[in-house]
Design an enzyme around this catalytic site. Structure first.
Site, PDB file in Angstrom:
ATOM      1  N   GLU A  23       0.856  -1.180   0.000  1.00 38.61           N
ATOM      2  CA  GLU A  23       0.000   0.000   0.000  1.00 38.61           C
ATOM      3  C   GLU A  23       0.898   1.237   0.000  1.00 38.61           C
ATOM      4  O   GLU A  23       1.835   1.274   0.779  1.00 38.61           O
ATOM      5  CB  GLU A  23      -0.910   0.031   1.234  1.00 38.61           C
ATOM      6  CG  GLU A  23      -1.913   1.171   1.127  1.00 38.61           C
ATOM      7  CD  GLU A  23      -2.909   1.219   2.297  1.00 38.61           C
ATOM      8  OE1 GLU A  23      -2.834   0.366   3.183  1.00 38.61           O
ATOM      9  OE2 GLU A  23      -3.736   2.127   2.277  1.00 38.61           O
ATOM     10  N   GLY A  65       3.063   2.507  10.622  1.00 41.22           N
ATOM     11  CA  GLY A  65       2.881   1.802  11.882  1.00 41.22           C
ATOM     12  C   GLY A  65       2.693   0.317  11.656  1.00 41.22           C
ATOM     13  O   GLY A  65       3.342  -0.512  12.279  1.00 41.22           O
ATOM     14  N   GLU A  98      -2.323  -3.902   6.967  1.00 41.64           N
ATOM     15  CA  GLU A  98      -3.386  -4.887   7.137  1.00 41.64           C
ATOM     16  C   GLU A  98      -3.457  -5.944   6.044  1.00 41.64           C
ATOM     17  O   GLU A  98      -4.553  -6.462   5.775  1.00 41.64           O
ATOM     18  CB  GLU A  98      -4.729  -4.152   7.209  1.00 41.64           C
ATOM     19  CG  GLU A  98      -5.206  -3.519   5.890  1.00 41.64           C
ATOM     20  CD  GLU A  98      -4.891  -2.037   5.740  1.00 41.64           C
ATOM     21  OE1 GLU A  98      -3.932  -1.568   6.380  1.00 41.64           O
ATOM     22  OE2 GLU A  98      -5.594  -1.346   4.978  1.00 41.64           O
ATOM     23  N   ASN A  99      -2.347  -6.319   5.398  1.00 40.18           N
ATOM     24  CA  ASN A  99      -2.379  -7.352   4.360  1.00 40.18           C
ATOM     25  C   ASN A  99      -3.256  -8.516   4.800  1.00 40.18           C
ATOM     26  O   ASN A  99      -3.174  -8.986   5.927  1.00 40.18           O
ATOM     27  CB  ASN A  99      -0.962  -7.884   4.106  1.00 40.18           C
ATOM     28  CG  ASN A  99       0.060  -6.784   4.080  1.00 40.18           C
ATOM     29  OD1 ASN A  99      -0.019  -5.908   3.243  1.00 40.18           O
ATOM     30  ND2 ASN A  99       0.988  -6.816   5.022  1.00 40.18           N
ATOM     31  N   HIS A 109      -6.668  -1.973  15.154  1.00 42.23           N
ATOM     32  CA  HIS A 109      -6.885  -1.249  13.895  1.00 42.23           C
ATOM     33  C   HIS A 109      -6.646  -2.160  12.682  1.00 42.23           C
ATOM     34  O   HIS A 109      -7.502  -2.272  11.802  1.00 42.23           O
ATOM     35  CB  HIS A 109      -5.949  -0.043  13.857  1.00 42.23           C
ATOM     36  CG  HIS A 109      -6.060   0.782  12.621  1.00 42.23           C
ATOM     37  ND1 HIS A 109      -6.845   1.901  12.539  1.00 42.23           N
ATOM     38  CD2 HIS A 109      -5.491   0.648  11.398  1.00 42.23           C
ATOM     39  CE1 HIS A 109      -6.754   2.418  11.325  1.00 42.23           C
ATOM     40  NE2 HIS A 109      -5.936   1.679  10.612  1.00 42.23           N
ATOM     41  N   GLU A 110      -5.504  -2.809  12.658  1.00 43.92           N
ATOM     42  CA  GLU A 110      -5.182  -3.634  11.482  1.00 43.92           C
ATOM     43  C   GLU A 110      -6.130  -4.834  11.406  1.00 43.92           C
ATOM     44  O   GLU A 110      -6.552  -5.231  10.322  1.00 43.92           O
ATOM     45  CB  GLU A 110      -3.725  -4.099  11.517  1.00 43.92           C
ATOM     46  CG  GLU A 110      -2.691  -2.973  11.650  1.00 43.92           C
ATOM     47  CD  GLU A 110      -2.845  -1.851  10.636  1.00 43.92           C
ATOM     48  OE1 GLU A 110      -3.325  -2.102   9.506  1.00 43.92           O
ATOM     49  OE2 GLU A 110      -2.501  -0.700  10.981  1.00 43.92           O
ATOM     50  N   HIS A 127      -9.428  -3.822   9.950  1.00 43.59           N
ATOM     51  CA  HIS A 127      -9.355  -3.642   8.493  1.00 43.59           C
ATOM     52  C   HIS A 127      -9.743  -4.917   7.745  1.00 43.59           C
ATOM     53  O   HIS A 127     -10.111  -4.860   6.576  1.00 43.59           O
ATOM     54  CB  HIS A 127      -7.929  -3.281   8.070  1.00 43.59           C
ATOM     55  CG  HIS A 127      -7.655  -1.816   7.985  1.00 43.59           C
ATOM     56  ND1 HIS A 127      -8.516  -0.924   7.402  1.00 43.59           N
ATOM     57  CD2 HIS A 127      -6.579  -1.081   8.392  1.00 43.59           C
ATOM     58  CE1 HIS A 127      -7.985   0.298   7.454  1.00 43.59           C
ATOM     59  NE2 HIS A 127      -6.815   0.229   8.057  1.00 43.59           N
ATOM     60  N   GLU A 184      -9.803   4.140   6.190  1.00 44.16           N
ATOM     61  CA  GLU A 184      -8.983   4.602   7.320  1.00 44.16           C
ATOM     62  C   GLU A 184      -9.798   5.362   8.367  1.00 44.16           C
ATOM     63  O   GLU A 184      -9.655   5.123   9.561  1.00 44.16           O
ATOM     64  CB  GLU A 184      -7.805   5.439   6.826  1.00 44.16           C
ATOM     65  CG  GLU A 184      -6.781   4.642   6.012  1.00 44.16           C
ATOM     66  CD  GLU A 184      -6.243   3.420   6.745  1.00 44.16           C
ATOM     67  OE1 GLU A 184      -6.379   3.325   7.976  1.00 44.16           O
ATOM     68  OE2 GLU A 184      -5.690   2.529   6.051  1.00 44.16           O
TER      69      GLU A 184
HETATM   70 ZN   LIG Z   1      -5.420   1.700   8.602  1.00 44.56          ZN
END
Ligand SMILES: [Zn+2]
Length: 920
Positions: A129, A273, A276-277, A309-310, A313, A332
């Site tokens: 990304e 940081g 999220e693959n 967070h990840e 996603h 996001e």
């Molecule tokens: Zn994110």
């Protein structure tokens, strides 16, 4: 073999309005990697077909820094051309699917940009990304092309025993055949279609912590956290955070884990940081590794929210992704909102929730508000960009989250769901029912939330509400109140406005949800009764403002109230209300809304700071803070019912950056001097109270990173800093005479004895930032203790580069740190710890009258740009607000930016930032 150059044409502007669907779809991708640091071979076999909705045109595949060896169409050699970095194929079949085979090589070891495939600590990682996949193979590198992936990794078994990619492991073993001695392979199949920015591979010497969990639906999943050998003792918290995330998303939104296996891998060389693959999250070590000896409470809390967070996603971003990168906030903003809610839901009580909310708002106001008022201001859904990497901003993330939060607030359909929480969850369910598996837009999202709640204010006001997506800038809300004692009415007049931003001169009114209450002299909320007869069943009333000017009148108001406006920070706006000091003191003492209670203290401090900055009172030795403020702070500090974490927030003065934002013309040295004087006065005037706070919140039992105990540590840390400051100002601290003089010694003792990094680091910070002589031996001991802990060394560097400047000593120290054997410009965490801590987070030391800080900045931007344009462009933003600076800072900042802009060989990333900074 054909050697290609990177595409270096003039930077093109990408516009949202120009979006068109892809001319081809890619159904499936088979990738085979022969991993070699110097030259990795990539065989890419794809099945494609034309998009029948688009006119017949050539296939144009994105590529960057690739060496192309072979192109076959349906197994036959095919004609192609290379055009501006793109691989262009004409004469492809008009009907049905066809196979395209592309063989390329790339050079992971030379990839210092950390985008695409790269090597870190002898392991392979990827970051795709936003547009890194084109550095791995030729592809339609855009988020709306979603394909099925099968990936085979082949590598030396001893050097790379672990081979990971997205999805499920289908096969693995030794490779046979001549030339394959000692090599092995692994084949991964991802059961979900995904855009290429979610592709990932990892290969290296890694160990993992495993956990099996069972979902509510009874499905079993394997969770894994991979780290370098030696870091296993720092993985427990990340695993706990991951398990909590899985449980929370299913409980709150009905979104269950859709994979048999979910992996997190930590790497110390990472631009962002975490990423999220699908099924294979790759994280900066900073957001994985923690134990009490090496990580602070803030680290523990950040890990919890970034892991969340990840993971979140996996649905919001991966199952439903963005149609184009202008829609980045679709995933996001929504996912930041979700991770904020996750952290709040894990809090023990309402008070801890409020603390989390205040912390989030503080980030928004100190980072996003300046962005929204500066040269890089852009809407939550930008209309155009040159380099998408420059738009991973606090506006897309934090303001985007506030927009989602307002949608939740406005999704309420009345008393049964006052917060809008249930309505919003219904909206999320509809969003997935409609768009699962697709690439969509912010409009699609907003429409789903509104349609699921047809009787809500959101549904009624949706077209106007969406101005939050299209208009940049922070709205200003001016409120004026009047009390009519005879009629017993209280009227609030509200006016909204929004300043011009680049490319947007005039703004239309926003929909602004204003949560408000009226506080009486007893400190309690007064009952609210509107003129139209409706009453509010809660202490707060939600006014949904839609016009430029509005007013609201409450009746049967028995006494003149103090209005508590924008409770819980119900909208991301600047509130202007001409409170008297007495009114603010009332709110600070009593407001039932903890956010506004904190805010009242901030307003009082800000008011004193601004008055002092405008006058020469400081030169004449006046004390900056009045007695009423000091007494109010004492009451908060000694309050028997308030939490320590909340006290720490109230007792912390507004940052220099936040003060600067309130001023038309900014003299950073004056702001620094005023804030330091305020800090010193708070330190000495409350010395006995700080001492009480330090002792009353002494460590009690084993270390735990929960909100209550971390709040205690935060307050004792602040107390210790204040006590060391007071010691400095109370005569000669080095002799240790008197009560105050003992504190640096006690801080040093705490530094040596602490059983956790939070207390140890807070003590070190107290010594360093009070300028005490004991700071020098403490820093040396700290380095010796932690010289093998990269993340702790980052703290050691950052503390020194960010320390309080007294006479200009910080810049020479920073230049020395760059020569330290542990400094490495190529490692983003380390570069940030020294350079960003100085340029972006230490205004009092950075803005020097002799311009040496700016010279340092321009040197580093240029130096970094040759290594890692994304990191360089972030650093370039440190002078975003140069136009507000007073002379001589303004002119010398401009010269420094021009020095950077004059270099012909800049990356698009840095070029876009400095061009915007210099634009009129
Ligand atoms: Zn994110």
């Amino acid at each position: 073999m054909l050697q290609l150059r990177d595409s270096n044409g003039p930077a093109a502007v990408i516009r949202r309005a120009d979006y068109s669907a892809p001319a081809f779809w890619i159904d499936s991708v088979h990738l085979t990697f022969d991993l070699d640091p110097a030259k990795t071979r990539v065989l890419n076999k794809m099945t494609l077909r034309r998009n029948p909705d688009v006119s017949v045109q050539p296939l144009r595949l994105d590529g960057e820094a690739l060496n192309l060896a072979r192109v076959l169409v349906n197994g036959q050699g095919a004609s192609f051309k290379l055009d501006g970095g793109k691989l262009v194929l004409e004469n492809l079949p008009l009907e049905g699917t066809f196979e395209l085979e592309i063989f390329t090589t790339c050079e992971p070891l030379k990839n210092t940009s950390l985008s695409g495939l790269y090597v870190s600590n002898d392991s392979f990682f990827t970051q795709c990304e936003a547009e890194g996949f084109r550095r791995i193979t030729y592809f339609l590198d855009r988020p709306d092309v979603m394909a099925n992936y099968t990936v085979t990794l082949r590598a030396d078994q001893q050097k790379y025993p672990v081979l990971l990619s997205n999805g499920n492991l289908m096969d693995s073993g030794a490779l046979g055949g001549v030339g394959n001695e000692g090599r092995h392979f692994a084949t991964w199949v991802d059961p979900h279609k995904k855009p290429c920015y979610l592709f990932a591979l990892v290969a290296g010497q890694l160990v993992c912590r495993e956990q099996r969990i069972t979902s509510r639906a009874g499905k079993e999943h394997l969770l894994q956290v991979y780290v370098r050998p030696g870091d296993m003792d720092k993985t427990e918290h990340a695993m706990h955070s991951l398990m909590a995330s899985v449980v929370w998303d299913e409980a709150r939104f009905g979104l269950a884990l859709d994979l048999e296996r979910f992996m997190i891998v930590a790497t110390s060389d990472f631009n962002m940081g975490a990423m999220e693959n699908k099924g294979l999250n790759i994280f900066n070590t900073k957001y994985v590794l923690a134990n009490q000896a090496t990580a602070t409470d803030a680290d523990f809390s950040n890990i919890e929210s970034v892991v969340g967070h990840e993971y979140f996603h996996n649905w919001t971003g991966n199952r439903i992704t963005c149609r184009d990168w202008c829609q980045l906030s679709l995933k996001e903003g929504l996912t930041v909102f979700r991770d904020q809610e996750f952290s709040m839901d894990l809090c023990a009580d309402a008070s801890a929730r409020a603390v989390k909310r205040i912390e989030d708002v503080r980030v928004l106001r100190t980072a996003q508000f300046p962005e929204d008022a500066g040269p890089m201001a852009h809407p939550v859904r930008p209309d155009s960009y040159i380099e998408i990497n420059n738009f991973y901003t606090v506006t897309i993330y934090e303001k985007g989250a506030e927009v989602v939060r307002m949608m939740q607030t406005l999704a309420t359909e009345g008393a049964s769901d006052p917060s809008g929480r249930a309505g919003f969850a219904k909206g999320i369910t509809l969003y997935f029912a409609r768009h699962d598996g697709h690439a969509v837009t912010c409009d699609d999202f907003a429409q789903s939330i509104a349609d699921a709640n047809p009787d809500s204010a959101l549904a009624r006001l949706l077209p106007q509400f969406k101005r939050w997506y299209s208009q940049a800038g922070t709205p200003r809300l001016r409120a004026r109140g009047s009390y009519d004692a005879a009629a017993q009415t209280y009227t609030l007049n509200l006016r909204q406005s929004c300043a011009a931003t680049p490319g947007q001169e005039a703004k239309e009114p926003f929909v602004i949800p204003v949560s408000l209450g009226l506080v009486g002299s007893s400190g309690a909320d007064l009952p609210l009764q509107l003129q139209d007869g409706s009453t509010s069943s809660h202490g707060s009333h939600l006014l949904v403002m839609t016009q430029a000017d509005e007013s609201i009148t409450f009746v049967n108001v028995a006494e003149e109230p103090v209005p508590s406006i924008l409770r819980g920070f119900s909208a991301p706006v600047l509130l202007d209300f001409d409170y008297s000091d007495a009114q603010l003191l009332t709110l600070l003492a009593f407001d039932p809304d903890p956010f506004n209670r904190w805010e009242a203290g901030q307003r009082l401090a800000l008011r004193s700071a601004i008055q002092l900055i405008a006058s020469d009172a400081l030169l004449t030795g006046a004390t900056p803070l009045n007695d009423a403020y000091i007494e109010a702070m004492r009451s908060v500090l000694r309050h028997p019912a308030l939490d320590a974490a909340f006290k720490e927030l109230v007792l912390t003065l507004p940052s220099e950056t936040y003060i600067a934002e309130q001023l038309e013309v900014v003299d950073p040295q004056r702001i620094h001097a005023v804030r330091e004087a305020m800090r010193a006065q708070l330190a000495s005037a409350l010395a006995a109270d700080w001492q009480w706070a330090f002792e009353a919140h002494a460590p009690n039992g084993a270390y735990r990173p929960d909100t209550v105990s971390s709040g205690r540590r935060a307050l004792t840390g602040l107390a210790l800093t204040q006590l060391c400051l007071a010691a400095r100002d109370s005569g000669d601290p080095s002799t240790g005479s008197g009560q105050a003089g003992l504190w640096p010694g006690k801080a040093y003792q705490r530094f040596k004895d602490a059983d956790n990094m939070t207390d140890r680091f807070n003590a070190l910070n107290a010594l360093v930032n009070s300028g005490h002589a004991l700071a020098t031996p403490a820093l040396a001991q700290f380095h010796t203790l932690f010289k093998n802990e990269e993340l702790v060394l980052d703290k050691w560097f950052a503390l020194q580069a960010g320390s309080c400047d007294r006479g200009g000593q910080v810049l020479p120290a920073v230049r020395q740190l760059l020569k330290h054997p542990d400094f490495n410009l190529r490692n983003p965490n380390r570069a940030r710890s020294v350079i960003f801590s100085y340029c972006s987070a230490n205004p009092g030391a950075f803005h020097r009258a002799d311009a040496a800080g700016y010279v340092f900045w321009s040197e580093r931007v240029l130096e970094l740009d040759r290594i890692n344009p994304q990191v360089a462009a972030r650093l370039a933003r440190a002078l975003d607000r140069w136009k507000k600076l007073a002379e001589p800072y303004r002119s010398s900042a401009r010269q420094a930016i021009e020095r950077v802009a004059d270099k012909p060989e800049l990356s698009n990333d840095v070029r876009e930032v400095v061009s915007r900074a210099l634009a009129d």
